[in-house]
Scaffold this motif. Structure first.
Motif, PDB file in Angstrom:
ATOM      1  N   UNK A 143       0.830  -1.208   0.000  1.00 36.75           N
ATOM      2  CA  UNK A 143       0.000   0.000   0.000  1.00 36.75           C
ATOM      3  C   UNK A 143       0.866   1.260   0.000  1.00 36.75           C
ATOM      4  N   UNK A 144       1.982   1.190   0.690  1.00 37.98           N
ATOM      5  CA  UNK A 144       2.897   2.342   0.714  1.00 37.98           C
ATOM      6  C   UNK A 144       3.486   2.597  -0.677  1.00 37.98           C
ATOM      7  N   UNK A 145       3.814   1.532  -1.377  1.00 37.71           N
ATOM      8  CA  UNK A 145       4.339   1.672  -2.730  1.00 37.71           C
ATOM      9  C   UNK A 145       3.282   2.239  -3.672  1.00 37.71           C
ATOM     10  N   UNK A 146       2.052   1.762  -3.554  1.00 40.45           N
ATOM     11  CA  UNK A 146       0.961   2.267  -4.392  1.00 40.45           C
ATOM     12  C   UNK A 146       0.718   3.749  -4.116  1.00 40.45           C
ATOM     13  N   UNK A 147       0.736   4.131  -2.841  1.00 42.77           N
ATOM     14  CA  UNK A 147       0.523   5.527  -2.471  1.00 42.77           C
ATOM     15  C   UNK A 147       1.645   6.399  -3.031  1.00 42.77           C
ATOM     16  N   UNK A 148       2.877   5.878  -3.007  1.00 43.01           N
ATOM     17  CA  UNK A 148       4.002   6.641  -3.556  1.00 43.01           C
ATOM     18  C   UNK A 148       3.844   6.842  -5.059  1.00 43.01           C
ATOM     19  N   UNK A 149       3.423   5.813  -5.761  1.00 40.56           N
ATOM     20  CA  UNK A 149       3.228   5.930  -7.207  1.00 40.56           C
ATOM     21  C   UNK A 149       2.146   6.960  -7.522  1.00 40.56           C
ATOM     22  N   UNK A 203      21.510   0.985 -18.418  1.00 44.10           N
ATOM     23  CA  UNK A 203      20.104   0.603 -18.273  1.00 44.10           C
ATOM     24  C   UNK A 203      19.187   1.653 -18.898  1.00 44.10           C
ATOM     25  N   UNK A 204      19.531   2.921 -18.726  1.00 47.66           N
ATOM     26  CA  UNK A 204      18.737   3.994 -19.326  1.00 47.66           C
ATOM     27  C   UNK A 204      18.790   3.916 -20.849  1.00 47.66           C
ATOM     28  N   UNK A 205      19.974   3.610 -21.384  1.00 41.47           N
ATOM     29  CA  UNK A 205      20.095   3.484 -22.846  1.00 41.47           C
ATOM     30  C   UNK A 205      19.303   2.300 -23.364  1.00 41.47           C
ATOM     31  N   UNK A 206      19.280   1.212 -22.596  1.00 40.47           N
ATOM     32  CA  UNK A 206      18.514   0.037 -23.015  1.00 40.47           C
ATOM     33  C   UNK A 206      17.026   0.358 -23.145  1.00 40.47           C
ATOM     34  N   UNK A 207      16.557   1.345 -22.363  1.00 41.32           N
ATOM     35  CA  UNK A 207      15.148   1.749 -22.427  1.00 41.32           C
ATOM     36  C   UNK A 207      14.955   2.970 -23.328  1.00 41.32           C
ATOM     37  N   UNK A 208      15.947   3.217 -24.191  1.00 45.68           N
ATOM     38  CA  UNK A 208      15.858   4.277 -25.207  1.00 45.68           C
ATOM     39  C   UNK A 208      15.643   5.662 -24.610  1.00 45.68           C
ATOM     40  N   UNK A 209      16.254   5.914 -23.462  1.00 45.16           N
ATOM     41  CA  UNK A 209      16.168   7.234 -22.848  1.00 45.16           C
ATOM     42  C   UNK A 209      17.363   8.074 -23.290  1.00 45.16           C
ATOM     43  N   UNK A 210      17.083   9.248 -23.804  1.00 44.18           N
ATOM     44  CA  UNK A 210      18.131  10.138 -24.294  1.00 44.18           C
ATOM     45  C   UNK A 210      18.569  11.081 -23.177  1.00 44.18           C
ATOM     46  N   UNK A 211      19.861  11.174 -22.965  1.00 41.60           N
ATOM     47  CA  UNK A 211      20.399  12.073 -21.951  1.00 41.60           C
ATOM     48  C   UNK A 211      21.798  12.492 -22.372  1.00 41.60           C
ATOM     49  N   UNK A 264       9.576  12.650 -19.826  1.00 43.03           N
ATOM     50  CA  UNK A 264       8.489  11.686 -19.617  1.00 43.03           C
ATOM     51  C   UNK A 264       9.037  10.254 -19.599  1.00 43.03           C
ATOM     52  N   UNK A 265      10.038   9.983 -20.427  1.00 43.09           N
ATOM     53  CA  UNK A 265      10.660   8.663 -20.388  1.00 43.09           C
ATOM     54  C   UNK A 265      11.315   8.384 -19.055  1.00 43.09           C
ATOM     55  N   UNK A 266      11.975   9.398 -18.485  1.00 43.59           N
ATOM     56  CA  UNK A 266      12.584   9.238 -17.163  1.00 43.59           C
ATOM     57  C   UNK A 266      11.512   9.037 -16.102  1.00 43.59           C
ATOM     58  N   UNK A 267      10.409   9.748 -16.225  1.00 46.65           N
ATOM     59  CA  UNK A 267       9.286   9.577 -15.293  1.00 46.65           C
ATOM     60  C   UNK A 267       8.778   8.137 -15.313  1.00 46.65           C
ATOM     61  N   UNK A 268       8.574   7.579 -16.485  1.00 47.68           N
ATOM     62  CA  UNK A 268       8.137   6.184 -16.592  1.00 47.68           C
ATOM     63  C   UNK A 268       9.161   5.237 -15.977  1.00 47.68           C
ATOM     64  N   UNK A 269      10.430   5.530 -16.209  1.00 50.58           N
ATOM     65  CA  UNK A 269      11.503   4.692 -15.672  1.00 50.58           C
ATOM     66  C   UNK A 269      11.484   4.695 -14.145  1.00 50.58           C
ATOM     67  N   UNK A 300      11.264  -0.198  -8.987  1.00 49.98           N
ATOM     68  CA  UNK A 300      11.446  -1.425  -8.200  1.00 49.98           C
ATOM     69  C   UNK A 300      11.745  -2.629  -9.081  1.00 49.98           C
ATOM     70  N   UNK A 301      11.228  -2.641 -10.283  1.00 47.41           N
ATOM     71  CA  UNK A 301      11.499  -3.760 -11.196  1.00 47.41           C
ATOM     72  C   UNK A 301      12.739  -3.512 -12.044  1.00 47.41           C
ATOM     73  N   UNK A 302      13.198  -2.250 -12.116  1.00 43.81           N
ATOM     74  CA  UNK A 302      14.335  -1.929 -12.970  1.00 43.81           C
ATOM     75  C   UNK A 302      15.625  -1.745 -12.195  1.00 43.81           C
ATOM     76  N   UNK A 303      15.545  -1.171 -11.009  1.00 46.56           N
ATOM     77  CA  UNK A 303      16.733  -0.909 -10.191  1.00 46.56           C
ATOM     78  C   UNK A 303      16.719  -1.835  -8.981  1.00 46.56           C
ATOM     79  N   UNK A 304      17.449  -2.912  -9.108  1.00 47.11           N
ATOM     80  CA  UNK A 304      17.472  -3.920  -8.047  1.00 47.11           C
ATOM     81  C   UNK A 304      18.025  -3.341  -6.748  1.00 47.11           C
ATOM     82  N   UNK A 305      18.987  -2.425  -6.868  1.00 49.97           N
ATOM     83  CA  UNK A 305      19.627  -1.864  -5.677  1.00 49.97           C
ATOM     84  C   UNK A 305      18.666  -1.041  -4.829  1.00 49.97           C
TER      85      UNK A 305
END
Length: 310
Positions: free
Chosen positions: A6-12, A68-76, A133-138, A143-148
């Protein structure tokens, strides 16, 4: 486990609401604070303009995060990095890893890439609405993308405007009355010359010390405190400790601002940049772009700043 879910859902929900406040030009600046880096989102100034161009910054990064950001086609871009690592694609890093096993020289080169990790030079800049917006989605799916970060508490969201599930946060404040060292020495000297009469000036040299501590003190809090202290016309001094993970933000603003200045007049550009943050009476100073604020002195209606180079 149900509580954590519930805490994770509230944060999202909170992050989603805050991001759309930014896109709707109702919030000019907010932070996402994790245990590894700080993300700063900047947008309009809440002036009601229909179009809002957003930017975002990740205070520090590692080669793994950038891949990881490049793998998700995020430009920076990496405006503070003097090496050419930002131009290296993910497949090139894989190829270099194979070369590393056979060539010691390439090993040293790869290691030089990682020297910038978790330093101001590793700051990442996301320009424009699509990249932001791509960074926002990331980050929304971190939790599923950044194991650390999957095993720690949700990141802290910090904003000058209220948002869904938000709450007021009060920093730790300590107040004390003290006497300046130079006045103590003068009083002691006077007691010698005046045969023990140290009562004169005993009320002079007294000052109040206020210590304000928190995990993060955003700029609108500091701006509000300075405005309150100066409103009575009294002199005061303030010293600051900069969060190490956010040191590169000022320099990054200079690098990205120079690009936009080439398309706009200087005075209008500075007004737009100061308005971007939506902080009342705050001014963007080009002289502060290559340093962090160490302290300020207020006297007779003007400020004197002490700077620390980045």
């Amino acid at each position: 486990m149900e509580f954590l879910r519930k805490r994770q859902v509230a944060w999202e929900e909170s992050f989603r609401d805050l991001y759309y406040l930014l896109r709707k030009n109702n919030c000019g600046l907010f932070y996402v604070c994790t245990s590894q880096f700080v993300v700063m989102f900047t947008g309009g100034a809440g002036s009601g303009r229909s179009k809002c161009s957003c930017n975002a910054y990740i205070s520090q990064s590692t080669r793994g995060l950038r891949s990881l950001l490049r793998e998700h086609d995020l430009c920076f871009s990496m405006p503070l990095c003097h090496s050419k690592e930002e131009q290296v694609a993910t497949e090139d890093l894989v190829e270099l890893s194979e070369i590393e096993k056979q060539n010691l020289g390439q090993t040293r080169r790869l290691r030089s890439f990682s020297d910038v990790d978790n330093s101001p030079e590793s700051l990442l800049f996301f320009s424009g609405n699509n990249s932001v917006h791509g960074l926002y989605d990331f980050l929304l799916n971190y939790r599923t993308l950044l194991v650390s970060l999957s095993g720690v508490d949700v990141p802290v969201l910090c904003s000058p405007v209220p948002f869904q599930n938000s709450s007021l946060s009060s920093p730790d404040i300590k107040c004390m009355e003290m006497r300046r060292a130079e006045h103590i020495a003068a009083s002691y000297s006077g007691s010698i010359w005046k045969d023990g009469d140290s009562a004169q000036g005993s009320s002079d040299g007294l000052c109040c010390s206020i210590e304000i501590k928190d995990a993060l003190l955003p700029p609108w809090i500091i701006n509000g405190i300075c405005a309150l202290m100066s409103s009575e016309g009294k002199s005061f001094e303030a010293s600051f400790v900069t969060e190490p993970s956010s040191i590169g933000f000022n320099v990054a603003l200079k690098s990205t601002r120079e690009k936009s200045d080439s398309k706009a007049a200087g005075s209008e550009s500075l007004q737009d940049c100061s308005a971007t943050f939506g902080i009342s009476e705050a001014v963007v100073m080009p002289s502060l772009w290559s340093c962090s604020l160490k302290g300020v002195k207020y006297c007779d209606g003007s400020y004197t700043a002490s700077l620390s180079p980045v």
